[in-house]
Design a protein around this motif. Structure first.
Motif, short mmCIF file in Angstrom:
data_model
loop_
_atom_site.label_atom_id
_atom_site.label_comp_id
_atom_site.label_asym_id
_atom_site.label_seq_id
_atom_site.Cartn_x
_atom_site.Cartn_y
_atom_site.Cartn_z
N VAL A 45 35.35 -81.16 34.75
CA VAL A 45 34.00 -80.92 35.29
C VAL A 45 34.10 -80.60 36.78
N GLY A 46 34.95 -81.37 37.47
CA GLY A 46 34.97 -81.27 38.92
C GLY A 46 35.97 -80.28 39.48
N GLN A 47 37.25 -80.63 39.41
CA GLN A 47 38.25 -79.86 40.16
C GLN A 47 38.40 -78.41 39.71
N ARG A 48 38.55 -78.20 38.40
CA ARG A 48 38.80 -76.83 37.96
C ARG A 48 37.59 -75.93 38.21
N THR A 49 36.43 -76.52 38.04
CA THR A 49 35.19 -75.77 38.26
C THR A 49 35.11 -75.28 39.70
N ILE A 50 35.31 -76.19 40.62
CA ILE A 50 35.22 -75.83 42.04
C ILE A 50 36.30 -74.81 42.40
N PHE A 51 37.49 -75.05 41.89
CA PHE A 51 38.60 -74.14 42.15
C PHE A 51 38.27 -72.72 41.68
N ASP A 52 37.79 -72.60 40.45
CA ASP A 52 37.48 -71.29 39.88
C ASP A 52 36.33 -70.59 40.60
N VAL A 53 35.31 -71.36 40.88
CA VAL A 53 34.13 -70.75 41.50
C VAL A 53 34.46 -70.30 42.93
N MET A 54 35.28 -71.09 43.61
CA MET A 54 35.70 -70.67 44.96
C MET A 54 36.53 -69.40 44.93
N GLN A 55 37.38 -69.29 43.90
CA GLN A 55 38.18 -68.07 43.78
C GLN A 55 37.31 -66.86 43.49
N ASN A 59 31.58 -68.04 36.53
CA ASN A 59 30.39 -68.89 36.64
C ASN A 59 30.45 -69.94 35.55
N TYR A 60 30.06 -71.15 35.91
CA TYR A 60 30.13 -72.27 34.96
C TYR A 60 28.75 -72.73 34.51
N LEU A 61 28.69 -73.10 33.25
CA LEU A 61 27.54 -73.85 32.76
C LEU A 61 28.07 -75.22 32.35
N ILE A 62 27.55 -76.26 33.01
CA ILE A 62 27.96 -77.63 32.68
C ILE A 62 26.83 -78.25 31.88
N THR A 63 27.16 -78.76 30.73
CA THR A 63 26.08 -79.24 29.87
C THR A 63 26.44 -80.56 29.19
N ARG A 64 25.43 -81.28 28.80
CA ARG A 64 25.59 -82.41 27.89
C ARG A 64 24.30 -82.54 27.11
N ASN A 104 30.37 -67.14 47.93
CA ASN A 104 30.73 -65.84 47.36
C ASN A 104 29.75 -65.38 46.28
N GLY A 105 28.71 -66.19 46.03
CA GLY A 105 27.67 -65.79 45.08
C GLY A 105 27.86 -66.37 43.68
N TYR A 106 29.05 -66.87 43.38
CA TYR A 106 29.26 -67.45 42.04
C TYR A 106 28.65 -68.85 41.96
N ASP A 131 32.41 -69.84 31.68
CA ASP A 131 32.92 -71.14 31.25
C ASP A 131 31.77 -72.08 30.92
N ILE A 132 31.95 -72.75 29.81
CA ILE A 132 31.00 -73.82 29.46
C ILE A 132 31.79 -75.11 29.34
#
Ligand SMILES: Nc1ncnc2c1ncn2[C@@H]1O[C@H](COP(=O)(O)OP(=O)(O)O)[C@@H](O)[C@H]1O
Ligand SMILES: [Mg+2]
Length: 424
Positions: A45-55, A59-64, A104-106, A131-132
Motif C-alpha cells: 500500500v505504502g512504499q511501492r505505491t509512492i515509489f511508482d507514482v513518483m517515477q 496511477n493507483y486505486l487503493i480500495t477495501r 508530476n500529475g500522477y 494498479d489496484i
C-alpha cells in the motif's frame, strides 16, 4: 525489470527483503498474504505505491470493502511513507476527496468497494489506473473483485497493469482460496509461487525486520491455536469451535420500515479497537434478530462518535459498554440516548448462550458483523479442545450485540434456569 530503470534513487535497506523483488514485478495478479505484521501493507500500500507514482506513468486505486474505513487505514498508511521518506513537498493529499496527487500529475485514488457509484466514475487526472491494491481482500465479495478487474483491463494503454490482494488467510473455505490456491495444490509450507498470470508471496512476522521485540512477543505468545496458525504462522485458517452457527446473510435493504422494535448496542474503541455499534430489530415472536446497519470505525473521538451514532440510530436507545461511564456521559451531552450495560457475573457466557438460541439475520452490507460472527470462537487448548471461554478477539460488534439484548436475555435469565451452564 530492465525497462524500469528507476529515476528515483532509493536505499534498498528501507524495504523488507521478501518484498523488494516485487518493487518492479509486473505480474498482473499479485497476492500478498500471511501472518499479521508481516509488512504487507507497508510495502504494497505504502512504499511501492509512492515509489511508482513518483517515477511517473502509474496511477493507483487503493480500495477495501468499506469506504468509510479508508481514511483511518490505507490513506494514513500512505501519508506515513511520504513523511518517512521526506517527500512531502512532492505530494498534495486531499483528504476530503480522498486523492493524493504527485507534482508530476500522477495520482493515488481511494474508494470503498461499497461505493459503486464512485468506483464507476473514478479516473485519474492523467493517464489511466494501472494498479489496484485491495487491502483486506478477504472482506470483499468475488463479484466486486471481478468488476474491478474488468475495469482495470478495459483500457487499451500499453502500460502493464496489476491488481494486488492483501489479506490474512482467515478461512480455507474462502473464495480466494478456492479461486487461486486450491488448483495449485497449495501447501502452507510454500512461500512463493510465480506464473505469467499470478504471483503469490506468503510472509510472516519473521519477514519483517522492523518489528519491535514487543510485537514479536505478542505474536509468539498467542495461546489460541487458530489465531496462532493464522496470524502468527500465516497458515490458511481452519476454524475449530465457532460460537455462532445460527445466522445467515440476506439483503434487508427493503425491510427497514418493518424494523420498529429496535435494539442497539455500542462497544467503545479508539486506536487499535474500533468503536462498534450494530443497529438491529427484534422479532420476539419468532426469536429472530435482524442486524441491518453497523458502525465499525477506529480513531473516532466521542463527539465524532456521537455524530455517527445520531446519524445511524437517531433518538433510539443504545446500550453501551459499562466500562466507560465517562464516555456514556459524553455521548449523553451530545444528545445520544446512551445507557450503560448492566453486565454482571457470567454475563458474557449467558449472553452468548441466549444469542445462540435466536435466529440472526445479517444484512449483506454488514461485512464486519459477518466477519465477527464467522470468526468468534471458543478458546482451544494446544490439543485443539474447546474451553468454555470465548476468545476475546474480533468481537466488538458481538459484544455490542450482547449489550443491545441484555434486557431480553436477562429477563429470560431471571425466569428460567438457575444454572444456565448445565451444558458445560
Ligand atoms: N519497510 C518498513 N519500514 C519500516 N517499518 C516497517 C516496514 N515494514 C513494516 N514495518 C513496520 O511493521 C509494522 C507492520 O507492518 P504491516 O505492513 O502493517 O504488516 P501487515 O500489513 O502484514 O499486517 C508496521 O506498522 C511498521 O511499523
Ligand atoms: Mg496490513
Amino acid at each position: 525489470m530492465t525497462n524500469m530503470a528507476p529515476t528515483v534513487e532509493i536505499d534498498t535497506a528501507i524495504f523488507n527483503d521478501a518484498y523488494y523483488p516485487y518493487l518492479s514485478d509486473m505480474t498482473p495478479l499479485q497476492i500478498f498474504y500471511g501472518g499479521s505484521s508481516s509488512g504487507k501493507s507497508v510495502f504494497t500500500v505504502g512504499q511501492r505505491t509512492i515509489f511508482d507514482v513518483m517515477q511517473g506513468g502509474r496511477n493507483y486505486l487503493i480500495t477495501r470493502q468499506v469506504g468509510r474505513t479508508i481514511r483511518n487505514s490505507v490513506f494514513n498508511e500512505i501519508l506515513k511513507v511520504i513523511a518517512d521518506w521526506g517527500v512531502g513537498s512532492l505530494f498534495n493529499p486531499n483528504k476530503s476527496d480522498m486523492v493524493i496527487t504527485c507534482s508530476n500529475g500522477y495520482q493515488i485514488l481511494f474508494a470503498g468497494l461499497d461505493d459503486t457509484e464512485k468506483l464507476k466514475s473514478i479516473t485519474p487526472a492523467k493517464g489511466v489506473i494501472t494498479d489496484i491494491v485491495v487491502e483486506e481482500a478477504t472482506e470483499c465479495e468475488l463479484a466486486s473483485i471481478k468488476q474491478l478487474e474488468k475495469r482495470l483491463r478495459g483500457g487499451s494503454e500499453s502500460v502493464p497493469k496489476r491488481i494486488n490482494f492483501l489479506f490474512n488467510p482467515i478461512l480455507q473455505n474462502h473464495w480466494i482460496y478456492k479461486n487461486y490456491f486450491a488448483m495449485l495444490g497449495w501447501s502452507d509450507t510454500q512461500k512463493e509461487y510465480h506464473s505469467d498470470e499470478i504471483s503469490i508471496l506468503k510472509t510472516t512476522y519473521k519477514d519483517n525486520r522492523f518489528l519491535t521485540s514487543q510485537d514479536v512477543q505478542r505474536l509468539e505468545n498467542e495461546t489460541d491455536k487458530y489465531y496462532y496458525d493464522v496470524y502468527t504462522l500465516g497458515n490458511w485458517g481452519v476454524l475449530g469451535q465457532v460460537i455462532f452457527k445460527n445466522w445467515k446473510v440476506e439483503d434487508l435493504s427493503q425491510m427497514h420500515d418493518q424494523f420498529t422494535d429496535r435494539r442497539n448496542g455500542l462497544d467503545f474503541g479508539f486506536s487499535s479497537d474500533p468503536a462498534a455499534s450494530p443497529r438491529t430489530h427484534y422479532d420476539k415472536k419468532h426469536k429472530t434478530i435482524y442486524i441491518y446497519d453497523e458502525l465499525y470505525e477506529t480513531g473516532l473521538t466521542n463527539p465524532q462518535l456521537a455524530a455517527r451514532l445520531l446519524e445511524m440510530h437517531g433518538k433510539d436507545r443504545i446500550v453501551c459498554d459499562s466500562a466507560e461511564p465517562k464516555s456514556v456521559k459524553e455521548l449523553n451531552d451530545c444528545k445520544v440516548f446512551a445507557t450503560s450495560a448492566k453486565k454482571g457475573k457470567d454475563s458474557v457466557n449467558f449472553g452468548i448462550q441466549w444469542l445462540q438460541q435466536q435466529t440472526i439475520i445479517v444484512d449483506k452490507k454488514c461485512i464486519n458483523m459477518q466477519n465477527e460472527l464467522s470468526m468468534y470462537k471458543w478458546k482451544e487448548d494446544a490439543g485443539g479442545n474447546a474451553l468454555p471461554i470465548p476468545v476475546d478477539k474480533n468481537n466488538h460488534l458481538i459484544e455490542a450485540l450482547r449489550y443491545a439484548y441484555e434486557d431480553d436475555s436477562l429477563a429470560n435469565y431471571l425466569t428460567t434456569v438457575e444454572d444456565p451452564f448445565t451444558d458445560w
